[in-house]
Write a protein that holds these residues in place. Sequence first.
Motif, PDB file in Angstrom:
ATOM      1  N   TYR A  60      -3.227   2.166  -5.318  1.00 54.31           N
ATOM      2  CA  TYR A  60      -3.080   1.834  -3.909  1.00 54.31           C
ATOM      3  C   TYR A  60      -3.408   3.088  -3.112  1.00 54.31           C
ATOM      4  O   TYR A  60      -2.710   4.092  -3.224  1.00 54.31           O
ATOM      5  CB  TYR A  60      -1.644   1.373  -3.592  1.00 54.31           C
ATOM      6  CG  TYR A  60      -1.228   0.168  -4.391  1.00 54.31           C
ATOM      7  CD1 TYR A  60      -1.580  -1.109  -3.974  1.00 54.31           C
ATOM      8  CD2 TYR A  60      -0.496   0.312  -5.564  1.00 54.31           C
ATOM      9  CE1 TYR A  60      -1.199  -2.218  -4.713  1.00 54.31           C
ATOM     10  CE2 TYR A  60      -0.121  -0.792  -6.302  1.00 54.31           C
ATOM     11  CZ  TYR A  60      -0.474  -2.060  -5.872  1.00 54.31           C
ATOM     12  OH  TYR A  60      -0.107  -3.157  -6.608  1.00 54.31           O
ATOM     13  N   ARG A 106       6.104   3.411   1.315  1.00 49.04           N
ATOM     14  CA  ARG A 106       5.889   2.532   0.151  1.00 49.04           C
ATOM     15  C   ARG A 106       6.863   2.882  -0.974  1.00 49.04           C
ATOM     16  O   ARG A 106       7.479   2.008  -1.578  1.00 49.04           O
ATOM     17  CB  ARG A 106       4.442   2.664  -0.316  1.00 49.04           C
ATOM     18  CG  ARG A 106       4.071   1.978  -1.604  1.00 49.04           C
ATOM     19  CD  ARG A 106       3.937   0.469  -1.515  1.00 49.04           C
ATOM     20  NE  ARG A 106       3.000   0.044  -0.526  1.00 49.04           N
ATOM     21  CZ  ARG A 106       1.749  -0.345  -0.774  1.00 49.04           C
ATOM     22  NH1 ARG A 106       1.287  -0.326  -1.990  1.00 49.04           N
ATOM     23  NH2 ARG A 106       0.974  -0.741   0.206  1.00 49.04           N
ATOM     24  N   GLN A 132      -5.796  -3.637  -3.354  1.00 48.09           N
ATOM     25  CA  GLN A 132      -5.488  -2.352  -2.777  1.00 48.09           C
ATOM     26  C   GLN A 132      -4.190  -2.373  -1.997  1.00 48.09           C
ATOM     27  O   GLN A 132      -3.792  -1.388  -1.433  1.00 48.09           O
ATOM     28  CB  GLN A 132      -6.628  -1.876  -1.864  1.00 48.09           C
ATOM     29  CG  GLN A 132      -7.864  -1.476  -2.634  1.00 48.09           C
ATOM     30  CD  GLN A 132      -7.613  -0.313  -3.559  1.00 48.09           C
ATOM     31  OE1 GLN A 132      -7.005   0.673  -3.191  1.00 48.09           O
ATOM     32  NE2 GLN A 132      -8.071  -0.421  -4.787  1.00 48.09           N
ATOM     33  N   GLU A 133      -3.534  -3.528  -1.932  1.00 47.31           N
ATOM     34  CA  GLU A 133      -2.271  -3.598  -1.221  1.00 47.31           C
ATOM     35  C   GLU A 133      -1.206  -4.140  -2.151  1.00 47.31           C
ATOM     36  O   GLU A 133      -1.507  -4.722  -3.188  1.00 47.31           O
ATOM     37  CB  GLU A 133      -2.394  -4.446   0.041  1.00 47.31           C
ATOM     38  CG  GLU A 133      -2.807  -5.879  -0.216  1.00 47.31           C
ATOM     39  CD  GLU A 133      -2.974  -6.644   1.076  1.00 47.31           C
ATOM     40  OE1 GLU A 133      -2.062  -7.412   1.388  1.00 47.31           O
ATOM     41  OE2 GLU A 133      -3.985  -6.465   1.735  1.00 47.31           O
ATOM     42  N   ASP A 134       0.007  -3.957  -1.799  1.00 51.74           N
ATOM     43  CA  ASP A 134       1.141  -4.411  -2.581  1.00 51.74           C
ATOM     44  C   ASP A 134       1.097  -5.932  -2.693  1.00 51.74           C
ATOM     45  O   ASP A 134       1.002  -6.622  -1.680  1.00 51.74           O
ATOM     46  CB  ASP A 134       2.430  -3.947  -1.888  1.00 51.74           C
ATOM     47  CG  ASP A 134       3.667  -4.207  -2.703  1.00 51.74           C
ATOM     48  OD1 ASP A 134       3.571  -4.833  -3.770  1.00 51.74           O
ATOM     49  OD2 ASP A 134       4.742  -3.768  -2.256  1.00 51.74           O
TER      50      ASP A 134
END
Length: 128
Positions: free
Chosen positions: A66, A77, A113-115
């Motif tokens: 990420y 995060r 690329q994101e949670d």
Amino acid sequence: MSPRLKSEFWVTALLRRAQSQGGFATVLRKGDPDAGIVLIVFRSGQKFTLCAPERNFEGHRVWYPYEMEDQSALDTRINRRVDDDPDLWVVEIESDAAPETLIGEPVEQGPQQEDPAEAAAQALFRGR
């Protein structure tokens, strides 16, 4: 399924592997020594990549990177993950070596690329 290494042992090996390849590695947060999940922050100048482990469809552990835009996004995060899992380890590495080389397991370079939890929440509440 093969037996898992204890987290503390795995982190120690990761630190030594990074240092043996000319990098710098440190533990930012110590978690449960037996079964804590490990997050790895790769730092290159002002660029941060947070690698988090997941299980793929075959049951093998893979790592997802990420990209973080700055230190505050990274801290946010990590703090969210610690709130969910207080046994979490956080290791930071500064190295020119590829993450796969240091981790010793696959790092997926897909579109993720994101949670995944954030993506699911956004999809669920989109348009509301």
